[in-house]
Enzyme design. Structure first.
Site, mmCIF file in Angstrom:
data_model
loop_
_atom_site.group_PDB
_atom_site.id
_atom_site.type_symbol
_atom_site.label_atom_id
_atom_site.label_comp_id
_atom_site.label_asym_id
_atom_site.label_seq_id
_atom_site.Cartn_x
_atom_site.Cartn_y
_atom_site.Cartn_z
ATOM 1 N N HIS A 93 0.819 -1.223 0.000
ATOM 2 C CA HIS A 93 0.000 0.000 0.000
ATOM 3 C C HIS A 93 0.851 1.272 0.000
ATOM 4 C CE1 HIS A 93 -3.825 -2.188 0.775
ATOM 5 N NE2 HIS A 93 -2.921 -3.103 1.050
ATOM 6 N N HIS B 116 -7.252 -4.806 10.897
ATOM 7 C CA HIS B 116 -6.252 -5.412 10.007
ATOM 8 C C HIS B 116 -4.857 -4.971 10.490
ATOM 9 C CE1 HIS B 116 -4.476 -6.819 6.255
ATOM 10 N NE2 HIS B 116 -3.996 -5.615 6.005
ATOM 11 N N HIS C 42 -8.046 -4.586 -2.856
ATOM 12 C CA HIS C 42 -7.704 -5.858 -3.512
ATOM 13 C C HIS C 42 -8.893 -6.423 -4.272
ATOM 14 C CE1 HIS C 42 -3.745 -6.732 -1.620
ATOM 15 N NE2 HIS C 42 -4.219 -6.022 -0.607
HETATM 16 FE FE FE Z 1 -3.036 -5.209 1.097
HETATM 17 ZN ZN ZN Z 2 -2.756 -4.853 4.324
#
Ligand code: FE
Ligand code: ZN
Length: 257
Positions: free
Chosen positions: A64, A115, A170
């Protein structure tokens, strides 16, 4: 009119490019979200004769932020992201509720730790850029947060208007649909979404953006209060009752798939 275009990177990342209107005879301004790789972004900017003015980052993972340094060698763009020492040097730190102008349009920062512990999302103009927190028909892996954190994050996103366009980082939708079908085989909206996704992927087209309404109808991680999802989770772990417990069970189930 502003346009939003996916730039494909690595095997399944999307770097979203927001292209603004030309002012006088200058080149059009462009903002990118989560440029993990500079090469396809530089090619895109060159192809459409754009000036990169802003970079928005959702979290510190290399896929990212990996392209930021090279982009800044060629463009003097402002970089925004969460307050986290793992972000590129010079990132303007943002926190919950901050307002930031994306090519002049107001966007609100939503903290969605799960995350990663400092993950943020950007919401404005009816659009949500949510990195690796919410995927279409899925959610990000819990690397630094708990299932309760992810439940809270997804509840925040579920509170946005149903027609909000969801720009995930994604292309995971087809495999997410296969897993979601194990959880909720009788979900008609999910069956329809799966068919639409298969058609798009056969043509090589992105399945994004999704919408918050579509996710609430099809995404098992956004449906942890629905009886079908709760029963599917309970079949794996009888102690799963609360939404976060249900989410924990289906997240672990998916991690094993
Ligand atoms: Fe990712
Ligand atoms: Zn990630």
């Amino acid at each position: 009119m502003v346009s939003v275009t996916p730039i494909c990177a690595f095997s399944d990342n999307y770097i979203w490019a927001v292209v603004g209107e030309r002012k006088a005879c200058a080149t059009k301004p462009c903002a990118v979200i989560d440029p993990g790789d500079a090469t396809p972004v530089l090619a895109f900017l060159q192809q459409y004769d754009l000036a990169l003015t802003q970079i928005f980052l959702t979290h510190h993972h290399a896929d990212h932020i990996g392209g930021v340094r090279r982009l800044l060698e060629q463009y003097s763009a402002t970089v925004y992201g969460p307050a986290d020492p793992r972000m590129p040097a010079g990132t303007m730190p943002l926190a919950e509720g901050d307002e930031v102008a994306l090519l002049g349009a107001p966007y609100r920062v939503i903290e969605v730790p799960a995350h990663t512990r400092s993950h943020i999302a950007y919401y404005g103009e009816g659009r949500l850029f949510c990195g690796d927190t919410l995927f279409s028909v899925g959610c990000g892996r819990l690397f630094e947060g708990s299932a309760a954190d992810m439940q809270r994050a997804l509840d925040k996103l579920a509170a946005l208007p149903d027609d909000t366009l969801v720009y995930c980082a994604h292309e995971y939708t087809a495999s997410n649909c296969r897993f979601a079908t194990l959880v909720e085989p009788g979900n008609i909206a999910l069956q329809q979404r799966t068919e639409a996704v298969e058609r798009l992927r056969r043509r090589g087209e992105p399945t994004l953006p999704s919408t918050i309404g579509q996710e609430k109808a099809t995404n098992p991680f956004m449906r942890t209060r629905e009886i079908g999802v709760r029963q599917a989770a309970a079949a794996h772990d009888r102690s799963a009752h609360e939404p976060a417990e249900v989410l924990a069970v289906i997240r672990q189930w998916k991690d094993r798939c």
